[in-house]
Write a protein that holds these residues in place. Structure first.
Motif, mmCIF file in Angstrom:
data_model
loop_
_atom_site.group_PDB
_atom_site.id
_atom_site.type_symbol
_atom_site.label_atom_id
_atom_site.label_comp_id
_atom_site.label_asym_id
_atom_site.label_seq_id
_atom_site.Cartn_x
_atom_site.Cartn_y
_atom_site.Cartn_z
ATOM 1 N N LEU A 36 0.839 -1.180 0.000
ATOM 2 C CA LEU A 36 0.000 0.000 0.000
ATOM 3 C C LEU A 36 0.881 1.239 0.000
ATOM 4 O O LEU A 36 1.790 1.374 0.817
ATOM 5 N N LEU A 37 0.594 2.144 -0.921
ATOM 6 C CA LEU A 37 1.463 3.296 -1.121
ATOM 7 C C LEU A 37 1.536 4.186 0.123
ATOM 8 O O LEU A 37 2.604 4.506 0.602
ATOM 9 N N GLY A 38 0.381 4.606 0.628
ATOM 10 C CA GLY A 38 0.361 5.434 1.823
ATOM 11 C C GLY A 38 0.752 6.880 1.592
ATOM 12 O O GLY A 38 0.706 7.700 2.504
ATOM 13 N N LEU A 39 1.136 7.212 0.358
ATOM 14 C CA LEU A 39 1.577 8.565 0.016
ATOM 15 C C LEU A 39 0.984 8.976 -1.328
ATOM 16 O O LEU A 39 0.784 8.139 -2.203
ATOM 17 N N TYR A 40 0.730 10.263 -1.476
ATOM 18 C CA TYR A 40 0.430 10.781 -2.802
ATOM 19 C C TYR A 40 1.740 10.750 -3.588
ATOM 20 O O TYR A 40 2.795 11.146 -3.071
ATOM 21 N N THR A 41 1.682 10.295 -4.824
ATOM 22 C CA THR A 41 2.912 10.100 -5.598
ATOM 23 C C THR A 41 2.748 10.561 -7.038
ATOM 24 O O THR A 41 1.742 10.240 -7.693
ATOM 25 N N PHE A 42 3.727 11.310 -7.513
ATOM 26 C CA PHE A 42 3.858 11.636 -8.931
ATOM 27 C C PHE A 42 5.113 10.940 -9.445
ATOM 28 O O PHE A 42 6.173 11.056 -8.830
ATOM 29 N N VAL A 43 5.004 10.237 -10.564
ATOM 30 C CA VAL A 43 6.171 9.638 -11.210
ATOM 31 C C VAL A 43 6.257 10.202 -12.619
ATOM 32 O O VAL A 43 5.377 9.991 -13.446
ATOM 33 N N TRP A 44 7.339 10.934 -12.870
ATOM 34 C CA TRP A 44 7.555 11.585 -14.166
ATOM 35 C C TRP A 44 8.657 10.837 -14.908
ATOM 36 O O TRP A 44 9.808 10.841 -14.494
ATOM 37 N N SER A 45 8.283 10.187 -15.990
ATOM 38 C CA SER A 45 9.237 9.479 -16.834
ATOM 39 C C SER A 45 9.809 10.463 -17.844
ATOM 40 O O SER A 45 9.108 10.889 -18.760
ATOM 41 N N LYS A 46 11.069 10.825 -17.685
ATOM 42 C CA LYS A 46 11.618 11.929 -18.469
ATOM 43 C C LYS A 46 12.061 11.538 -19.881
ATOM 44 O O LYS A 46 11.713 12.179 -20.854
ATOM 45 N N SER A 47 12.854 10.481 -20.002
ATOM 46 C CA SER A 47 13.387 10.159 -21.336
ATOM 47 C C SER A 47 13.263 8.691 -21.705
ATOM 48 O O SER A 47 13.485 8.321 -22.850
ATOM 49 N N LYS A 48 12.915 7.850 -20.715
ATOM 50 C CA LYS A 48 12.776 6.414 -20.967
ATOM 51 C C LYS A 48 11.499 5.909 -20.308
ATOM 52 O O LYS A 48 11.073 6.430 -19.284
ATOM 53 N N PRO A 49 10.895 4.879 -20.872
ATOM 54 C CA PRO A 49 9.686 4.323 -20.256
ATOM 55 C C PRO A 49 9.954 3.790 -18.850
ATOM 56 O O PRO A 49 11.034 3.278 -18.558
ATOM 57 N N LEU A 92 -0.607 8.840 -8.430
ATOM 58 C CA LEU A 92 -1.079 7.755 -7.577
ATOM 59 C C LEU A 92 -1.528 8.297 -6.221
ATOM 60 O O LEU A 92 -1.010 9.311 -5.753
ATOM 61 N N THR A 93 -2.478 7.609 -5.605
ATOM 62 C CA THR A 93 -3.037 8.047 -4.335
ATOM 63 C C THR A 93 -2.620 7.111 -3.199
ATOM 64 O O THR A 93 -2.144 6.000 -3.444
ATOM 65 N N PRO A 94 -2.804 7.528 -1.937
ATOM 66 C CA PRO A 94 -2.325 6.720 -0.802
ATOM 67 C C PRO A 94 -2.948 5.341 -0.690
ATOM 68 O O PRO A 94 -2.361 4.446 -0.093
ATOM 69 N N ASN A 95 -4.141 5.143 -1.237
ATOM 70 C CA ASN A 95 -4.812 3.854 -1.067
ATOM 71 C C ASN A 95 -4.556 2.882 -2.215
ATOM 72 O O ASN A 95 -5.261 1.888 -2.361
ATOM 73 N N GLN A 96 -3.546 3.169 -3.048
ATOM 74 C CA GLN A 96 -3.231 2.265 -4.146
ATOM 75 C C GLN A 96 -2.024 1.381 -3.811
ATOM 76 O O GLN A 96 -1.063 1.842 -3.187
ATOM 77 N N TYR A 97 -2.100 0.130 -4.249
ATOM 78 C CA TYR A 97 -0.967 -0.780 -4.110
ATOM 79 C C TYR A 97 -0.024 -0.559 -5.300
ATOM 80 O O TYR A 97 -0.462 -0.444 -6.435
ATOM 81 N N GLY A 153 -11.220 14.645 -7.583
ATOM 82 C CA GLY A 153 -12.147 14.123 -8.574
ATOM 83 C C GLY A 153 -11.627 14.169 -9.992
ATOM 84 O O GLY A 153 -12.273 13.689 -10.916
ATOM 85 N N ILE A 154 -10.436 14.743 -10.198
ATOM 86 C CA ILE A 154 -9.823 14.762 -11.527
ATOM 87 C C ILE A 154 -8.412 14.197 -11.443
ATOM 88 O O ILE A 154 -8.120 13.127 -11.972
ATOM 89 N N LEU A 155 -7.537 14.916 -10.768
ATOM 90 C CA LEU A 155 -6.153 14.441 -10.628
ATOM 91 C C LEU A 155 -6.077 13.330 -9.583
ATOM 92 O O LEU A 155 -5.394 12.328 -9.776
ATOM 93 N N PHE A 156 -6.772 13.518 -8.484
ATOM 94 C CA PHE A 156 -6.837 12.512 -7.424
ATOM 95 C C PHE A 156 -8.289 12.076 -7.228
ATOM 96 O O PHE A 156 -9.199 12.907 -7.286
ATOM 97 N N TYR A 157 -8.479 10.789 -6.978
ATOM 98 C CA TYR A 157 -9.797 10.244 -6.664
ATOM 99 C C TYR A 157 -10.815 10.511 -7.773
ATOM 100 O O TYR A 157 -11.973 10.788 -7.515
ATOM 101 N N GLY A 158 -10.365 10.418 -9.010
ATOM 102 C CA GLY A 158 -11.266 10.713 -10.120
ATOM 103 C C GLY A 158 -12.123 9.539 -10.529
ATOM 104 O O GLY A 158 -13.327 9.641 -10.635
ATOM 105 N N ASN A 159 -11.514 8.406 -10.780
ATOM 106 C CA ASN A 159 -12.248 7.197 -11.165
ATOM 107 C C ASN A 159 -11.275 6.033 -11.096
ATOM 108 O O ASN A 159 -10.207 6.146 -10.523
#
Length: 282
Positions: A30-43, A63-68, A100-106
């Motif tokens: 479980l992540l437990g943290l709000y997370t942004f992952v930016w892939s700059k030049s490679k997948p 990603l949101t805190p309640n995601q694995y 509802g858009i960036l976080f907790y949207g769907n």
């Protein structure tokens, strides 16, 4: 390289770094943290809630805190992580309008595509972030929170531009408020009528606001229930009956029917299949 800010008085945490920051997530947890992952030049390859996802270059996944979450592979990335004590999305939504858009949207993981202009802009932003993390003084926490708010506003604007948000601002606000309400109430409330009343709308009026989108309000509620059931089936040892009670079903057979309708499997068969096939196939 990892840089971290902590605040003893509030238990606030903010981290930024490259793949080294994500490496400890070598097994799903479980992540437990709000997370942004930016892939700059490679997948970058991640597993989120049992689904293997490739983040292409110049894309940001949110990603949101309640995601694995599990980090599988990737390099040349920038990641930001923070907890609710550092910046509470719910409390600050009037400032950043991301709920509802960036976080907790769907049930779909938000992914933002960057063009050259936006990529350069966020690179400069990241350098300012690093400088502030190295500047320890009495206003450091306030400055870092202001920077994170600006980053959230920027990425929310981008995802609005790239998504189907061409309707009026009032309609967008209604939809994101509905999405956020579902996130915080789906374990107990499964009817469109409940959410419509919270938004001071009739169920029909609420549904009409979703006619230009892919899913109806009821589909969004059901998708969130099924996603949570999958998470609990994959990552916990709870029985199907315990899971049903946890997400608001007095009769476990009701969840079983809904789950089978969405996945073609009963909850118990779904769990059995996990042992014989890759999780990412679901």
């Amino acid at each position: 390289m990892i840089k971290e800010f902590t605040e003893f008085s509030t238990a606030a945490i903010l981290k930024t770094g490259d793949e080294e920051l994500l490496a400890p997530y070598s097994t799903s947890k479980l992540l437990g943290l709000y997370t942004f992952v930016w892939s700059k030049s490679k997948p970058v390859t991640l597993e989120v809630d049992g689904i293997v996802t490739t983040v292409e270059k110049d894309h940001i996944v949110v990603l949101t805190p309640n995601q694995y979450f599990k980090f599988i592979s990737g390099s040349d990335l920038i990641a930001y992580q923070f907890n609710r004590e550092f910046y509470c999305i719910k409390d600050h939504d009037k400032e950043v309008s991301c709920m509802g858009i960036l976080f907790y949207g769907n049930s779909v993981i938000p992914v933002i595509e960057l063009d050259t202009k936006e990529s350069n802009k966020l690179n400069l932003f990241h350098q300012i972030f690093l400088e502030e993390l190295d500047t320890v003084d009495t206003i450091q926490a306030e400055m870092l929170r202001m920077l994170m708010a600006r980053f959230i506003i920027t990425t929310t604007r981008l995802i609005k531009q790239q998504g189907d948000y061409s309707n009026s601002e009032n309609q967008i606000d209604l939809i994101r408020e509905f999405n956020a309400l579902v996130e915080f109430n789906f374990r107990k409330e499964h009817s469109v009528a409940f959410y419509a009343s919270k938004l001071f709308k009739s169920p029909k009026t609420l549904s009409n606001n979703f006619t230009k989108f892919e899913k109806s309000p009821l589909q969004i509620i059901h998708d969130r229930i099924i996603l949570e059931a999958k998470r609990l089936l994959i990552y916990t040892e709870k029985t199907a009956k315990e899971i049903a009670y946890e997400i608001g079903f007095e009769d476990a057979s009701h969840l079983s029917r809904m789950f089978k309708k969405h996945t073609t499997f009963s909850p118990s068969d779904f769990r059995k299949q996990l042992k014989s096939e890759p999780v990412g196939s679901y």
